[in-house]
Write an enzyme that holds these catalytic residues in place. Structure first.
Site, short mmCIF file in Angstrom:
data_model
loop_
_atom_site.label_atom_id
_atom_site.label_comp_id
_atom_site.label_asym_id
_atom_site.label_seq_id
_atom_site.Cartn_x
_atom_site.Cartn_y
_atom_site.Cartn_z
N CYS A 1 -8.08 -1.63 4.64
CA CYS A 1 -7.88 -2.10 5.96
C CYS A 1 -6.39 -2.59 6.30
O CYS A 1 -6.29 -2.92 7.47
CB CYS A 1 -8.66 -3.65 6.16
SG CYS A 1 -10.80 -3.64 5.82
N THR B 1 -9.02 -11.04 15.12
CA THR B 1 -8.31 -11.20 13.76
C THR B 1 -6.95 -12.30 13.84
O THR B 1 -6.71 -12.69 15.06
CB THR B 1 -7.64 -9.92 13.51
OG1 THR B 1 -6.75 -9.43 14.57
CG2 THR B 1 -9.09 -8.89 13.36
N VAL C 1 0.76 -1.07 0.15
CA VAL C 1 -0.05 -0.14 -0.02
C VAL C 1 0.73 1.55 -0.06
O VAL C 1 0.20 2.40 -0.45
CB VAL C 1 -0.84 0.14 1.27
CG1 VAL C 1 -1.98 -1.04 0.93
CG2 VAL C 1 -0.16 0.01 2.51
N TYR D 1 2.12 3.00 16.31
CA TYR D 1 0.77 2.67 15.83
C TYR D 1 -0.33 3.52 16.34
O TYR D 1 -1.29 3.97 15.52
CB TYR D 1 0.39 1.12 16.54
CG TYR D 1 -0.91 0.39 16.23
CD1 TYR D 1 -1.11 -0.01 15.01
CD2 TYR D 1 -2.12 0.55 17.05
CE1 TYR D 1 -2.21 -0.45 14.37
CE2 TYR D 1 -3.29 0.07 16.54
CZ TYR D 1 -3.42 -0.40 15.50
OH TYR D 1 -4.74 -1.09 14.89
#
Length: 255
Positions: free
Chosen positions: A85, A196, A60, A161
């Site tokens: 995402c 996840t 990305v 993050y």
């Protein structure tokens, strides 16, 4: 916006939130380009999802690769939807336990993927959308980005993050205002604790403690719940410029 027969781009689509979203959009009648790293299971996932799914390998943060993915989506139909995402974590402290400064390289790496990568994908997808004519409802497209509750309550060690996800939150209203003249909407979903593949690697007792920390429902979120909200954002024309927490009312503790 009615997604039936239209094209959608979903990043991070080989697993987790991205895969669930790709599945949901295909169920809703869209043609979906799944974007993930070349090392992912993207090709296999696309085959499992059927004829309306296509995998394109891309980082990305790479402009040419993302442009190629967008081009592939436009070959499937009018690109009207983006759900971004893709992202990563990585622990960094301001000063590490041994007294050394936190890693600038590690910090930059997470920022590059999560924040710069978000802008890179958004700009390419939006450029394809603004070139399209208005749909009957007056829209040309809609984009859903992904942040995190860490944007507000990052835990110790989550410095890059949290900073990257706060950047995505800050980007949302500005991007929505920027693209309003072109009838393209931008919203962001900020998930809390979701089941996840990343959390799947965590020991069961730790997962149980995390689940119990969610006020209600006292469990980890399911990827399909994220996908359901993403699909609703795409379909609801009054959702624009907003970041929506999807977290069961959790407020993360410092550690």
């Amino acid at each position: 916006m009615d997604i039936r027969g239209k094209a959608a781009l979903v990043t991070g689509a080989a697993s987790g939130l991205g895969r669930a979203t790709a599945e949901r959009l295909i169920e809703d009648g869209a043609h979906v380009v799944l974007v993930d790293l070349p090392t992912s299971d993207g090709e296999l996932v696309a085959k499992q999802l059927g004829d309306r799914a296509r995998f394109v390998a891309a980082d990305v943060t790479d402009s040419e690769q993302v442009a190629a993915a967008v081009s592939a989506a436009t070959e499937l139909g009018e690109l009207r939807a983006l759900v971004h995402c893709a992202g990563r974590g990585g622990p960094v402290r301001v000063v590490e336990r041994d007294g050394t400064p936190g890693s600038l390289e590690a910090f930059e790496g997470v920022i590059r993927t999560n924040l710069i990568g978000t802008f890179n994908v958004l700009r390419h997808a939006a450029a394809a959308m603004v070139a399209l004519p208005d749909l009957p409802d007056g829209e040309r497209g809609a984009c859903v980005l992904t942040a995190s509750v860490a944007a507000w309550e990052g835990q110790i060690g989550q410095l890059p993050y949290a900073a990257s996800k706060a950047g995505v939150v800050g980007m949302t209203i500005v991007a929505a205002r920027d693209l309003a003249r072109n009838h393209v909407r931008v919203c962001t979903i900020a998930p809390g604790l979701f089941d996840t593949p990343i959390l799947a690697r965590v020991p069961e007792d730790v997962r149980d403690r995390l689940a119990a920390s969610v006020p209600h429902p006292a469990r980890l979120g399911e990827a399909g719940e994220f996908a359901s909200l993403a699909a609703h954002v795409l379909s609801n024309p009054m959702l624009n410029g907003e970041t929506i927490r999807l977290d069961g009312a959790i407020r993360m503790a410092p550690r």
